[in-house]
Design an enzyme around this catalytic site. Structure first.
Site, PDB file in Angstrom:
ATOM      1  N   TRP A  15       0.793  -1.223   0.000  1.00 31.24           N
ATOM      2  CA  TRP A  15       0.000   0.000   0.000  1.00 31.24           C
ATOM      3  C   TRP A  15       0.829   1.279   0.000  1.00 31.24           C
ATOM      4  O   TRP A  15       0.276   2.362  -0.107  1.00 31.24           O
ATOM      5  CB  TRP A  15      -0.949   0.027   1.207  1.00 31.24           C
ATOM      6  CG  TRP A  15      -0.378  -0.405   2.528  1.00 31.24           C
ATOM      7  CD1 TRP A  15      -0.623  -1.577   3.168  1.00 31.24           C
ATOM      8  CD2 TRP A  15       0.514   0.321   3.401  1.00 31.24           C
ATOM      9  NE1 TRP A  15       0.058  -1.636   4.370  1.00 31.24           N
ATOM     10  CE2 TRP A  15       0.763  -0.480   4.528  1.00 31.24           C
ATOM     11  CE3 TRP A  15       1.121   1.577   3.321  1.00 31.24           C
ATOM     12  CZ2 TRP A  15       1.590  -0.074   5.577  1.00 31.24           C
ATOM     13  CZ3 TRP A  15       1.947   1.984   4.354  1.00 31.24           C
ATOM     14  CH2 TRP A  15       2.175   1.162   5.460  1.00 31.24           C
ATOM     15  N   LYS A  49      -2.863  -9.249  -6.863  1.00 31.52           N
ATOM     16  CA  LYS A  49      -3.705  -8.884  -5.735  1.00 31.52           C
ATOM     17  C   LYS A  49      -3.130  -7.649  -5.071  1.00 31.52           C
ATOM     18  O   LYS A  49      -2.075  -7.702  -4.451  1.00 31.52           O
ATOM     19  CB  LYS A  49      -3.749 -10.051  -4.731  1.00 31.52           C
ATOM     20  CG  LYS A  49      -5.018 -10.056  -3.836  1.00 31.52           C
ATOM     21  CD  LYS A  49      -5.071  -8.962  -2.814  1.00 31.52           C
ATOM     22  CE  LYS A  49      -4.325  -9.274  -1.571  1.00 31.52           C
ATOM     23  NZ  LYS A  49      -4.508  -8.238  -0.510  1.00 31.52           N
ATOM     24  N   SER A  93       6.109  -7.128   3.796  1.00 35.97           N
ATOM     25  CA  SER A  93       6.860  -7.291   5.038  1.00 35.97           C
ATOM     26  C   SER A  93       7.636  -8.603   5.035  1.00 35.97           C
ATOM     27  O   SER A  93       7.380  -9.505   4.227  1.00 35.97           O
ATOM     28  CB  SER A  93       5.897  -7.279   6.227  1.00 35.97           C
ATOM     29  OG  SER A  93       5.071  -8.435   6.199  1.00 35.97           O
ATOM     30  N   GLU A 104      10.572  -8.936  -2.465  1.00 38.46           N
ATOM     31  CA  GLU A 104      11.148  -7.623  -2.153  1.00 38.46           C
ATOM     32  C   GLU A 104      10.518  -7.198  -0.835  1.00 38.46           C
ATOM     33  O   GLU A 104       9.355  -6.817  -0.800  1.00 38.46           O
ATOM     34  CB  GLU A 104      10.863  -6.631  -3.284  1.00 38.46           C
ATOM     35  CG  GLU A 104      11.790  -5.405  -3.269  1.00 38.46           C
ATOM     36  CD  GLU A 104      11.342  -4.327  -2.296  1.00 38.46           C
ATOM     37  OE1 GLU A 104      11.888  -4.304  -1.164  1.00 38.46           O
ATOM     38  OE2 GLU A 104      10.473  -3.528  -2.646  1.00 38.46           O
ATOM     39  N   CYS A 134      10.598   1.252   1.920  1.00 37.35           N
ATOM     40  CA  CYS A 134      11.542   0.249   2.417  1.00 37.35           C
ATOM     41  C   CYS A 134      12.990   0.687   2.258  1.00 37.35           C
ATOM     42  O   CYS A 134      13.881   0.099   2.880  1.00 37.35           O
ATOM     43  CB  CYS A 134      11.309  -1.087   1.729  1.00 37.35           C
ATOM     44  SG  CYS A 134      11.261  -1.010  -0.062  1.00 37.35           S
ATOM     45  N   GLU A 153      11.789  -2.853  11.661  1.00 27.77           N
ATOM     46  CA  GLU A 153      11.295  -1.835  10.738  1.00 27.77           C
ATOM     47  C   GLU A 153      10.084  -1.123  11.325  1.00 27.77           C
ATOM     48  O   GLU A 153       9.085  -1.758  11.690  1.00 27.77           O
ATOM     49  CB  GLU A 153      10.926  -2.481   9.401  1.00 27.77           C
ATOM     50  CG  GLU A 153      10.571  -1.473   8.320  1.00 27.77           C
ATOM     51  CD  GLU A 153      10.339  -2.138   6.974  1.00 27.77           C
ATOM     52  OE1 GLU A 153      10.743  -1.564   5.957  1.00 27.77           O
ATOM     53  OE2 GLU A 153       9.755  -3.248   6.940  1.00 27.77           O
TER      54      GLU A 153
END
Length: 467
Positions: free
Chosen positions: A153, A177, A229, A250, A284, A370
């Site tokens: 997102w 998706k 994630s 990724e 990221c 993170e």
């Protein structure tokens, strides 16, 4: 009050209703209003999308590179022509500024699709030759087939383009998706492919985590790809392993910016802060850890705090992530200091103040895990070896940067840093021609570049007798 839009899946070149009745409210993170209702697609919906992709692959997989190039070039033009629609759809879901979406995702994304259009005709392989007397060998590079993809997102359009661009260039068909909180710009993208891509080449199924799991575990795809994630990446890798699918992962990052004593503070503080807080830190590759030589630590922090005071960031994307980030900020260890920020901003929407935290320890969760928000920590180091230990001392390995005016230092650090990308005196620029992807818990596989296209191909050896 605006009536929420009812969203539908895109399968075999048309919008279709999901078979179930369960829906997800899509919420605008600026004011928390419900802007759309998205179906939770089930196995029957995924089956339909996979069947469409499989049927389309029979012809798309054998098209010439020039045919795929022409289609991708037309798609790039269509993305730019529909910029206003894409921006409006995405802004409702992300709260990102319109200009940011237009500049960083539409314009840049169209350019990236044009790169992949060219890359479709530039795949490399060994020349044919006689490697055994009486036999000639050559290598065929082929598409893998149907690919299942799951996108996040934080940059909904861009991440979709990073996934579909190389897959289409290589001749694959797709079931994608998107995130349940940001589906709308992906649906606009799917719709504008009508008449550009053959029906069934790109299919979009909406839903939640279970829908994504159904895409990944479905027997049809030969490959699955995700940006997300570490937890999600591990789940995808496990599911893919059960029937030996290829996986492209990724995942997250915990990027350090290593600032040496000879760095120009006037030229480093602003770009480092911008790379930390852009898109509210929901990136990221964002700077999350600033490692500063002890001799300039205090001066750097003073300048960073002053700069951060004037930074404005968009909201976090959704209520769950907002709760995660604010919980982290509520649990700052007592030995650390919040130099600026650290709180929710306002009482409406999912806004968090840009935050700088000093005095952290290497084993703190703030350093190791993170956050994916507008939060950056600052640590001091004594020498180059210490800086390397701190920088590499996390489980992630996606991106990093080095700030120094000494060429030898930069060269040594670019070798020593265990990250898929090392920027020198800059942080976060990306170009379509260069690979993006990490090491360790940041996953494997490359987005962008020719390497990204190669990830979506398979290699076949063909040998023939010359007698």
């Amino acid at each position: 009050m605006t009536t929420p839009t009812v969203l539908r899946n895109w399968i075999n070149g048309e919008f279709v209703d999901a078979t179930g009745t369960d829906v997800i409210d899509v919420v605008n993170p600026i004011d928390e209003s419900v802007v759309a209702r998205s179906p939770i697609s089930g196995e029957a919906d995924v089956d339909a999308a996979m069947a469409a992709a499989k049927a389309a692959f029979a012809s798309w997989g054998t098209t010439t590179p020039s045919t795929r190039q022409k289609a991708l070039l037309r798609l790039a033009d269509a993305i730019e022509a529909n910029s206003d629609r894409i921006v409006a759809a995405q802004a409702r879901n992300t709260g990102q500024p319109d200009q940011q979406i237009a500049d960083e995702e539409v314009t840049v994304g169209a350019d990236q699709i044009r790169f992949f259009a060219g890359a479709a005709r530039m795949l490399e392989g060994k020349s044919a030759g006689q490697y055994m007397e009486g036999f000639t060998s050559h290598v065929r590079r082929e598409p893998v087939g149907v690919v299942g993809q799951v996108t996040p997102w934080n940059y909904p359009l861009m991440m979709a383009l990073w996934k579909i661009g190389p897959a289409l260039a290589a001749g694959n068909t797709i079931v994608l998706k998107p995130s349940d909180t940001t589906p709308e710009s992906t649906l606009v993208l799917a719709e504008i492919t009508k008449g550009i891509l053959p029906d069934g080449v790109l299919n979009v199924v909406l839903g939640n985590g279970e829908t994504g799991a159904a895409v990944v575990s479905h027997p049809t795809p030969a490959m699955v790809a995700i940006t997300g994630s570490v937890r999600a990446g591990i789940a995808v890798a496990v599911a893919a392993a059960k029937n030996l699918k290829r996986a492209h992962l990724e995942l997250g990052g915990k990027a350090p910016a290593v600032v040496f004593a000879d760095a120009d503070l006037e030229k480093s503080v602003a770009p480092i802060a911008d790379a930390a807080f852009f898109n509210a830190g929901q990136d990221c590759t964002a700077v999350t850890r600033i490692l500063v030589h002890e001799s300039i630590h205090d001066a750097f922090v003073d300048k960073l705090v002053a700069y951060t005071a004037d930074v404005t960031v968009p909201p976090l994307n959704n209520v769950n992530h907002f709760g995660k980030v604010t919980s982290i900020l509520d649990s700052v260890p007592p030995h650390a200091t919040v130099a600026i920020g650290g709180k929710r901003k306002g009482d409406k929407g999912f806004f968090v103040e840009p935050t700088v935290i000093t005095g952290v320890h290497q084993d703190d969760d703030l350093v190791q895990q993170e956050t994916f928000g507008p939060v950056v920590t600052v640590q001091s180091f004594t020498d180059e070896s210490h800086a390397i230990d701190l920088a590499n001392g996390v489980d992630y390995g996606l991106a990093s940067s080095v700030w120094t005016t000494d060429h030898a230092t930069a060269t040594r650090m670019s070798t020593a840093l265990d990250f898929g990308c090392v920027w020198i005196n800059c942080h976060i620029p990306l170009v379509a021609e260069m690979p993006h992807g990490g090491f360790k818990n940041s996953g494997y596989g490359k987005d962008l570049s020719g390497y990204g296209v190669e990830d979506y191909t398979r290699i076949k050896h063909v040998m023939s007798s010359v007698e």
